[in-house]
Design a protein around this motif. Sequence first.
Motif, mmCIF file in Angstrom:
data_model
loop_
_atom_site.group_PDB
_atom_site.id
_atom_site.type_symbol
_atom_site.label_atom_id
_atom_site.label_comp_id
_atom_site.label_asym_id
_atom_site.label_seq_id
_atom_site.Cartn_x
_atom_site.Cartn_y
_atom_site.Cartn_z
ATOM 1 N N UNK A 107 0.843 -1.211 0.000
ATOM 2 C CA UNK A 107 0.000 0.000 0.000
ATOM 3 C C UNK A 107 0.878 1.261 0.000
ATOM 4 N N UNK A 108 1.965 1.211 0.742
ATOM 5 C CA UNK A 108 2.843 2.387 0.795
ATOM 6 C C UNK A 108 3.547 2.594 -0.538
ATOM 7 N N UNK A 109 3.935 1.477 -1.173
ATOM 8 C CA UNK A 109 4.574 1.581 -2.493
ATOM 9 C C UNK A 109 3.614 2.202 -3.500
ATOM 10 N N UNK A 110 2.330 1.780 -3.406
ATOM 11 C CA UNK A 110 1.316 2.339 -4.321
ATOM 12 C C UNK A 110 1.178 3.840 -4.095
ATOM 13 N N UNK A 111 1.086 4.246 -2.818
ATOM 14 C CA UNK A 111 0.898 5.677 -2.536
ATOM 15 C C UNK A 111 2.097 6.488 -3.036
ATOM 16 N N UNK A 112 3.302 5.911 -2.892
ATOM 17 C CA UNK A 112 4.495 6.599 -3.409
ATOM 18 C C UNK A 112 4.334 6.890 -4.900
ATOM 19 N N UNK A 113 4.005 5.843 -5.656
ATOM 20 C CA UNK A 113 3.939 6.034 -7.119
ATOM 21 C C UNK A 113 2.774 6.951 -7.483
ATOM 22 N N UNK A 114 1.649 6.832 -6.751
ATOM 23 C CA UNK A 114 0.469 7.661 -7.059
ATOM 24 C C UNK A 114 0.755 9.139 -6.774
ATOM 25 N N UNK A 115 1.353 9.401 -5.609
ATOM 26 C CA UNK A 115 1.661 10.802 -5.257
ATOM 27 C C UNK A 115 2.688 11.379 -6.218
ATOM 28 N N UNK A 116 3.658 10.565 -6.598
ATOM 29 C CA UNK A 116 4.684 11.027 -7.534
ATOM 30 C C UNK A 116 4.064 11.405 -8.873
ATOM 31 N N UNK A 117 3.028 10.652 -9.281
ATOM 32 C CA UNK A 117 2.350 10.943 -10.556
ATOM 33 C C UNK A 117 1.508 12.216 -10.462
ATOM 34 N N UNK A 118 0.764 12.360 -9.351
ATOM 35 C CA UNK A 118 -0.200 13.480 -9.296
ATOM 36 C C UNK A 118 0.416 14.797 -8.830
ATOM 37 N N UNK A 119 1.630 14.755 -8.249
ATOM 38 C CA UNK A 119 2.168 15.978 -7.623
ATOM 39 C C UNK A 119 2.383 17.098 -8.642
ATOM 40 N N UNK A 120 2.572 16.744 -9.900
ATOM 41 C CA UNK A 120 2.804 17.789 -10.899
ATOM 42 C C UNK A 120 1.568 18.053 -11.765
ATOM 43 N N UNK A 121 0.408 17.510 -11.374
ATOM 44 C CA UNK A 121 -0.821 17.735 -12.154
ATOM 45 C C UNK A 121 -1.743 18.678 -11.385
ATOM 46 N N UNK A 122 -2.862 19.059 -12.045
ATOM 47 C CA UNK A 122 -3.773 20.008 -11.378
ATOM 48 C C UNK A 122 -4.457 19.384 -10.163
ATOM 49 N N UNK A 123 -4.404 18.052 -10.065
ATOM 50 C CA UNK A 123 -4.981 17.364 -8.889
ATOM 51 C C UNK A 123 -4.314 17.890 -7.610
ATOM 52 N N UNK A 124 -3.057 18.291 -7.718
ATOM 53 C CA UNK A 124 -2.301 18.715 -6.530
ATOM 54 C C UNK A 124 -2.563 20.164 -6.150
ATOM 55 N N UNK A 125 -3.220 20.919 -7.023
ATOM 56 C CA UNK A 125 -3.409 22.350 -6.759
ATOM 57 C C UNK A 125 -4.106 22.582 -5.422
ATOM 58 N N UNK A 126 -3.494 23.472 -4.632
ATOM 59 C CA UNK A 126 -4.133 23.814 -3.354
ATOM 60 C C UNK A 126 -3.567 23.030 -2.195
ATOM 61 N N UNK A 127 -3.009 21.848 -2.431
ATOM 62 C CA UNK A 127 -2.431 21.113 -1.294
ATOM 63 C C UNK A 127 -1.158 20.373 -1.684
#
Length: 864
Positions: free
Chosen positions: A424-444
Motif C-alpha cells: 500500500x505504501x509503495x502504491x501511494x508513493x507512485x500515485x503521489x509522484x504521478x499526481x504531484x505535478x498535475x492540477x490534482x495537486x493544486x491547493x495542497x
Amino acid sequence: TMSVKAFKLVSAVEREMLMGDKSYINIECIECCGKNLYIGTNDCFIYHFLLDEKISTAGKITFAATKQLHKYLGLKKPVSELKAASALTRLLVLCDNTITLVNMMNLEPVPTGARIKGAVTFTLNENPVSGDPFCVEVCIISVKRRTIQMFMVFEDRVQIVKEVFTPEQPCAVAVDGYYLCLALTTQYIILNYNTGVSQDLFPYCSDEKRPIVKRIGRQEFLLAGPGGLGMFATVDGISQRAPVHWSENVIGAALCFPYVVALDDEFITVHSMLDQQQKQTLPFKEGHILQDFEGKVIVATNKGVYILVPLPLEKQIQDLLASHRVEEALVLAKGARRNIPKEKFQVMYKRILQQAGFIQFAQLQFLEAKELFRSGQLDVRELISLYPFLLPTSSSFIRSHPPLHEYADLNQLTQGDQEKMTRCKRFLMSYLNEVRSTEVANGYKEDIDTALLKLYAEANHESLLDLLVSENFCLLTDSAAWLEKHKKYFALGLLYHYNGQDAAALQLWVKIVDGDIEDSTRSDLYEYIVDFLTFCSDQDLVWKYSEWVLEKNEEVGIQIFTKRPLEEQEKNNINPDDIISCLNKYPKARVKYLEHLVLERKIEKEKYHTHLAVLYLEAVLQLKSVTTDNCTETTELLLKLRSLLQKSDLYRIHFILDKIQGTDLHMESAILYGKLEEHEKALHILVHELKDFHAAEEYCIWNSENRDMQYRRRLFHMLLSVYLNPGTSDCALVMAAVDLLNNHAAEFDAALVLQLVPDSWSVQLLSPFLAGAVRQSIHTKRMTQAALGLAKAENLIYKHEKVKQKGTPILLSDKKVCQVCQNPFCEPVFVRYPNGGMVHIHCAANRHLNSNMTHHPSSSSNQT
C-alpha cells in the motif's frame, strides 16, 4: 448473477375493493394516467381509483387507492383494453371489438357517440406525426383479415387516416411515428405505413406463445424472440443492444430505465439494459398483466393490482458498492445519467468513482484504484489520511462526509499484515509522484510532497534525494522531524538548503564527516561539502568552514576558492590576498591557489607571479636538501618552475636570481639571464656548466619566439661563438657546433659563419650546412625574382588602366573656340570638361572663382 434490490412489490388495489366476494369478477386490463388508475373487468365494468403514494419516516413506500366510481358499459362482454388520452380528457375503451370514447372523470361516453368499430386490439402512437396536441393517433388491428388501420381521434370525433394490408395476419402491434412494429403469424416485421416499405426482423411462431411488441424509446422496440430472448430492434431493423435472457413463457414486458421487467407464470424478472444481466427475481404467481405507465410499473393478477416501486438508483448503486460489486455499480451509475440533472449527476458519479476506487484499493487492486481515483478527481488527501502520520500536523483536512470508505486507517485495512502495508505504501508513493505535478495537486502541494518525503524516508527510497534537490513543497517542521527520526541527516541537510538554511545544512553534514552522527547516504560527503561551499554565495559560511575543509585535505579543500563560479571570481567578491593570508598554514593549498591565479585566471600581478616562483623554488631546494636524487616530485616541480620562469614576464627577476645564486639550479639561472637579455651568460651556463647542448638550442628558439629574424639569427650566432671560443679545444664543443650548423642551417648567415669556422674544417664536415645554405640562398633569390615579376605585372596592369582612362585623342586647331569667351586658342594649353567642352585655362579659373563666390557649385558638366 448476484441480485440487486432494484424494485419492491407494493399492493395498490386489494381484491375486496374491487369485487368484494364476487369471485367471478376478473381484471382484464388496466390503465394509469398520473394518479388515475382505471381497471377494466370481465363483466363489462370500468373502475376508476385515485392512487396516493405515501412515504413513511423510515422511507417505506405504500399506496392508498380511493375508489372514485365504476361504470357498466352494458355489453356483457369483457373490457379488453383501456388507453387514456389525457390531452383530450378521454379514455379509449375497447369492448366487443369497438373502441368507445368516454370522459376520463365521469366515464360517460362522448355525446356525439364517436367510436371506432371492428378493432381486435389497439395502441396509441407515442411519437405522433400530425403535430396536433388535441388529437391522438390510434393504430388498430382490424377484424378484417390482414388489415391495420390508422385513426386520428379528437375530443368528440374520429377520422380514419390510412388502411394498410399486411403479408400475414397481425396479432400484436406497436407504433413509432410512421413505423409499425408488427407480430405476424410467423414473424416480426417493421412496416412504414407512409411509404409501404417493410423489413423482416426474425421468425416467430405466434401459435405456440403470445408475441410481445413494445415501444421502449424513440424508434426502438422490445420483442419476445425465439428461445426466450428479449430482443431489441430499431426501426431500421438493427439491434443496438444485446438481448436479455427470459424464460420461454413470458407473458408481458415493461421498461423502467435502466431495467427491463418481464412477467411469466411464476416470477417477475428484472434485467439491466446496460449489461443485459439478470439483477432481481420476485416470486409472483397468477400474474397476467405487466405494463409501464410514465415510469410506473404495474403488475396485476385476475384479482389484484400491484406496483413495482423502483429503489432510488443511488441506493441501488450504494448497495452494489457495499457488496464490493464495483463494475456493476459503475455500469448502473453511467446508465443513470439520463435520469439525473447534469450537475447533480457529475457530483454523484465522481463520488461513486471515488468509493469504487477505495474498494479496489482495499483489495490491493492498485491499477484499477488509481484509474478510479484519477477519473473521480479524488482529493488525494482522502487517500493520504488513511496512512497514519503522513498528513502534516498543520493540515486542515477533514475526511468527506458521508465517508468514502469504512476504514479508520491502513492498519485496520491491512489488519496489521506488514507485506500488505508495504504494498500500500509503495502504491501511494507512485500515485503521489504521478499526481504531484498535475492540477490534482493544486491547493495542497505541501500535503502531497510532505507525505511523499515521509514515505521515501521510511522506505529508504532513492527518490528521497531527487525530491529534495528539485522543486518541492515539503513543510520544513514536519519533514525535518521525520527525517531526523529516520536518521536521514544528509537528506535533512538538503531540506535545510532548499529552505535557505545553508548554515544548518553544513553543520549537519560536517558532523556526519566528523563521525559525530551516522549517515552512510554519501561516501563522498566531504567532496560534496567542498562542492557545496564552492557554489555557496554566503562568504561568511565559506570562511567559517574553509579551515575545516583544508584541514581534511588541502588539495581538495582549496577547490572552495579555485573552482568558484567565474563571474563571482571576476568581481573579486572574496579578495585573493585574504585567501593567500588564510592559506599560510596550508602550503600545498597555497601553491594550488597561486597556480590558479597565475596559470588559469592569468592574473597579471607581479606579487602573485613572484610569490609562486619563490614557492616553487623553496620547495625544490627543500626537496634537494633531503635527497640527492631527483625524485619524480622534484622533477615535476622543476618543470613547473622552469615553465613559469620562461613564460611569465611579470616576476621580479633579480629577486629570484639572488635566491638561486649559490645553488645548482643552472638551467633556471640561464632562463633568468635570458629574461635580462644577458644571453652570453645564459648560453655560457648551458654550454660550459650544464653541457646541455640541446637545452642551449632550445634556449635560442624560445627566447626568440615572437621576435624578428634578425634577433633569432643573433642568438644562434652567439651560441656558435660560445662553441667556437678560441680558448677552448673541447672536441664535444666542436661536434656541438657542427651539429648546430647542420641542423639549423636556415638560422645562420652563411657568409659570417664561413669567417668564423676554423680553416681546418673540411667541406664534407659542413656539407649539410652548406647544402642548406646554398638551398636557402637559391630559394631566397627565386622568391625575390618571383616577387619582382609579380610587382612588374601589377605595374603593367596599372599602366594599362591609366592608358584606358586617357581615352580618345583630343584634336585642337586654331579654328576651335573657347566655350566661355568664344575666342580661338593661341597655344596648345586648355581645360577640358567631362562633357567634351574646351576652355582657356584663365577662363576656367575665373569661372571656378565666380561659382565659389556665388555659392553655386558647378554642375557635373563643367568639372575638370
